[in-house]
Design a protein around this motif. Structure first.
Motif, PDB file in Angstrom:
ATOM      1  N   PHE A 210     -22.698  -0.537  15.261  1.00 21.08           N
ATOM      2  CA  PHE A 210     -22.443   0.907  15.017  1.00 21.08           C
ATOM      3  C   PHE A 210     -22.045   1.000  13.430  1.00 21.08           C
ATOM      4  O   PHE A 210     -22.406   2.187  12.863  1.00 21.08           O
ATOM      5  CB  PHE A 210     -21.752   1.325  16.040  1.00 21.08           C
ATOM      6  N   GLY A 211     -21.163   1.161  13.762  1.00 26.15           N
ATOM      7  CA  GLY A 211     -20.182   1.589  12.410  1.00 26.15           C
ATOM      8  C   GLY A 211     -18.841   2.974  12.323  1.00 26.15           C
ATOM      9  O   GLY A 211     -18.978   3.163  13.510  1.00 26.15           O
ATOM     10  N   ALA A 212     -18.098   3.047  11.277  1.00 24.01           N
ATOM     11  CA  ALA A 212     -17.595   4.035  11.575  1.00 24.01           C
ATOM     12  C   ALA A 212     -17.494   5.041  10.393  1.00 24.01           C
ATOM     13  O   ALA A 212     -17.422   4.548   9.416  1.00 24.01           O
ATOM     14  CB  ALA A 212     -16.007   3.567  11.666  1.00 24.01           C
ATOM     15  N   PHE A 213     -16.598   6.745   9.702  1.00 23.65           N
ATOM     16  CA  PHE A 213     -17.191   7.288   8.911  1.00 23.65           C
ATOM     17  C   PHE A 213     -15.423   7.285   9.138  1.00 23.65           C
ATOM     18  O   PHE A 213     -14.891   7.627  10.557  1.00 23.65           O
ATOM     19  CB  PHE A 213     -17.627   8.003   8.967  1.00 23.65           C
ATOM     20  N   ILE A 214     -14.821   6.845   8.443  1.00 23.93           N
ATOM     21  CA  ILE A 214     -12.851   7.318   8.283  1.00 23.93           C
ATOM     22  C   ILE A 214     -12.427   8.552   7.279  1.00 23.93           C
ATOM     23  O   ILE A 214     -12.991   8.657   6.053  1.00 23.93           O
ATOM     24  CB  ILE A 214     -12.826   5.516   7.597  1.00 23.93           C
ATOM     25  N   ILE A 215     -11.422   9.342   7.879  1.00 28.34           N
ATOM     26  CA  ILE A 215     -10.990  10.133   6.816  1.00 28.34           C
ATOM     27  C   ILE A 215      -9.759   9.532   6.217  1.00 28.34           C
ATOM     28  O   ILE A 215      -9.067   8.822   6.843  1.00 28.34           O
ATOM     29  CB  ILE A 215     -10.671  10.988   7.639  1.00 28.34           C
ATOM     30  N   GLU A 216      -9.138   9.698   4.718  1.00 28.26           N
ATOM     31  CA  GLU A 216      -8.045   9.239   4.236  1.00 28.26           C
ATOM     32  C   GLU A 216      -6.940  10.469   4.656  1.00 28.26           C
ATOM     33  O   GLU A 216      -7.510  11.175   4.373  1.00 28.26           O
ATOM     34  CB  GLU A 216      -8.847   9.236   2.548  1.00 28.26           C
ATOM     35  N   ARG A 217      -5.757   9.049   3.455  1.00 28.78           N
ATOM     36  CA  ARG A 217      -4.290  10.304   4.415  1.00 28.78           C
ATOM     37  C   ARG A 217      -3.745   9.832   3.411  1.00 28.78           C
ATOM     38  O   ARG A 217      -3.659   8.946   2.854  1.00 28.78           O
ATOM     39  CB  ARG A 217      -3.795   9.943   5.651  1.00 28.78           C
ATOM     40  N   SER A 218      -3.133  10.471   3.133  1.00 26.53           N
ATOM     41  CA  SER A 218      -1.831  10.796   2.244  1.00 26.53           C
ATOM     42  C   SER A 218      -1.104   9.772   2.574  1.00 26.53           C
ATOM     43  O   SER A 218      -0.526  10.136   3.909  1.00 26.53           O
ATOM     44  CB  SER A 218      -1.721  11.828   1.108  1.00 26.53           C
ATOM     45  N   GLY A 219      -0.057   8.550   2.077  1.00 29.36           N
ATOM     46  CA  GLY A 219       0.576   8.198   2.793  1.00 29.36           C
ATOM     47  C   GLY A 219       0.507   6.460   3.252  1.00 29.36           C
ATOM     48  O   GLY A 219       0.590   5.678   3.501  1.00 29.36           O
ATOM     49  N   THR A 220      -0.956   6.392   2.758  1.00 27.77           N
ATOM     50  CA  THR A 220      -1.416   4.908   2.805  1.00 27.77           C
ATOM     51  C   THR A 220      -1.991   4.785   2.511  1.00 27.77           C
ATOM     52  O   THR A 220      -3.361   5.013   1.252  1.00 27.77           O
ATOM     53  CB  THR A 220      -2.465   5.384   4.598  1.00 27.77           C
ATOM     54  N   ASP A 221      -2.681   3.072   2.619  1.00 26.46           N
ATOM     55  CA  ASP A 221      -3.176   2.250   1.647  1.00 26.46           C
ATOM     56  C   ASP A 221      -3.921   1.147   3.002  1.00 26.46           C
ATOM     57  O   ASP A 221      -3.424   0.520   3.386  1.00 26.46           O
ATOM     58  CB  ASP A 221      -1.801   1.173   1.360  1.00 26.46           C
ATOM     59  N   ILE A 222      -4.692   1.864   2.631  1.00 27.82           N
ATOM     60  CA  ILE A 222      -6.190   0.889   3.295  1.00 27.82           C
ATOM     61  C   ILE A 222      -6.770  -0.683   2.727  1.00 27.82           C
ATOM     62  O   ILE A 222      -7.885  -1.090   3.708  1.00 27.82           O
ATOM     63  CB  ILE A 222      -6.916   1.588   3.792  1.00 27.82           C
ATOM     64  N   ASP A 223      -6.301  -0.191   1.478  1.00 26.99           N
ATOM     65  CA  ASP A 223      -7.273  -1.629   0.206  1.00 26.99           C
ATOM     66  C   ASP A 223      -7.282  -2.863   1.268  1.00 26.99           C
ATOM     67  O   ASP A 223      -7.912  -3.354   1.202  1.00 26.99           O
ATOM     68  CB  ASP A 223      -6.438  -1.204  -0.953  1.00 26.99           C
ATOM     69  N   GLU A 224      -5.990  -3.292   1.561  1.00 23.75           N
ATOM     70  CA  GLU A 224      -5.962  -4.242   2.007  1.00 23.75           C
ATOM     71  C   GLU A 224      -6.559  -4.778   3.424  1.00 23.75           C
ATOM     72  O   GLU A 224      -7.465  -5.985   3.711  1.00 23.75           O
ATOM     73  CB  GLU A 224      -4.127  -4.884   2.322  1.00 23.75           C
ATOM     74  N   ALA A 225      -6.104  -3.360   4.500  1.00 19.13           N
ATOM     75  CA  ALA A 225      -7.354  -3.706   6.101  1.00 19.13           C
ATOM     76  C   ALA A 225      -8.764  -3.711   5.333  1.00 19.13           C
ATOM     77  O   ALA A 225      -9.489  -4.318   5.193  1.00 19.13           O
ATOM     78  CB  ALA A 225      -6.729  -2.853   6.144  1.00 19.13           C
ATOM     79  N   LEU A 226      -9.040  -3.446   4.934  1.00 20.72           N
ATOM     80  CA  LEU A 226     -10.769  -2.970   4.147  1.00 20.72           C
ATOM     81  C   LEU A 226     -10.860  -4.413   3.708  1.00 20.72           C
ATOM     82  O   LEU A 226     -11.679  -5.002   4.053  1.00 20.72           O
ATOM     83  CB  LEU A 226     -10.780  -1.994   2.740  1.00 20.72           C
TER      84      LEU A 226
END
Length: 303
Positions: A210-226
């Motif tokens: 399916f896939g996902a559209f993700i809204i970034e948030r201040s204070g979150t670091d998602i680089d590692e998760a990605l």
């Protein structure tokens, strides 16, 4: 089974050209009669005919507690719609809020019918947002509320829109299969990147099919998760939140328990519904969150 943080985005956005990856049409995900009350899939605001022949029809689905729904939940859809319009080869044909089942047993979770009613009031004036009560009425063989994993929720939408309705009609009269995609906050991808929290099978369905559209948030670091989800990067679109908004359902409930005003934090019709039904005032805890072993129906925001 996959994890279960509360219903709740990848540095650079991924190529839109991969958006039209195929999805196998699943069998009917839920047997008829397996609901607490009679159920009809809502289609009243679904755009059944596209306006752009060269686009792939897209339906956005946000799973969450929505206890209560906030302006941030609603803004997520508008941000996603703008992003899709300018950065992808999709055409948005509908947006759905899917409140989680009472079986989720999260602290601060109002009864399902109240959450559905609040969401319905919140989107009443929207031309394209709808509320699907299916998760809140899904029952097990004993007639009790049954938790529905996120992967099954998306399959449910795929079945209802692409199998039952036959997809979306293109301007030339042909039928196109709608792309179903999850809409969520950054915390969702962060949870998906944690080893052992989500089952590989569910991740394959959610992000692979399916896939996902993700809204970034201040204070979150998602680089590692990605980084740990790199095999799905072509199905993850990250949307920057230009105007930061950290309103959460948790903060709204805290205000209500302290008898503080929540106007202009949540839609007025929702404020009125909460007051009419005396929700969230001095409510006792309903127990802890479900085990991480059970798929958490993560949704648009930490709530």
């Amino acid at each position: 089974m996959s994890p279960q943080p509360p219903n709740p985005t990848a540095p650079a956005s991924t190529p839109a050209s991969t958006a039209a990856s195929s999805q196998a049409t699943p069998p009917e995900p839920f047997p008829s009669g397996a609901t607490l009350v009679p159920y009809n899939f809502p289609t009243q605001k679904l755009k059944l005919r596209q306006t752009q022949q060269d686009k792939t029809p897209l339906v956005l689905v946000a799973c969450g507690s929505f206890s209560p729904i906030t302006y941030l939940h609603l803004r997520m859809f508008e941000m996603a719609s703008d992003f899709v319009r300018f950065n992808t080869e999709f055409e948005v044909c509908g947006g759905y809020l899917s409140p989680v089942s009472d079986a989720y047993k999260k602290v601060g979770l109002a009864p399902g019918h109240h959450r559905v009613n609040m969401c319905s009031r919140a989107v009443d004036q929207s031309s394209w947002l709808m509320v699907d009560p299916f998760e809140t009425v899904k029952a097990n063989q004993d007639g009790e509320p049954e938790y529905v994993p996120t992967a099954k929720v998306l399959r449910h939408f795929d079945y209802e829109i692409n199998t039952v309705l036959g997809g979306i009609e293109a301007p030339d009269g042909t039928r196109k299969k709608a792309r179903i995609a999850l809409l969520a906050g950054a915390d969702l991808v962060m949870s998906m990147g944690e080893p052992g929290l989500w089952s590989p099978a569910d991740l394959q369905v959610i992000l692979g099919s399916f896939g996902a559209f993700i809204i970034e948030r201040s204070g979150t670091d998602i680089d590692e998760a990605l980084g740990s989800l790199s095999q799905y990067e072509s199905n993850i679109w990250v949307i920057s939140q230009v105007i930061q908004n950290d309103i959460s359902s948790t903060k709204v409930r805290l205000f209500l328990k302290k008898d503080l005003s929540v106007r202009y934090l949540i839609p007025d019709p929702v404020v009125e519904y909460i007051e009419e039904n005396h929700l969230f005032h001095n409510e006792p805890n309903k127990g802890g969150r479900m085990s991480p072993a059970a798929d958490a129906n993560p949704g648009p925001s930490a709530s």
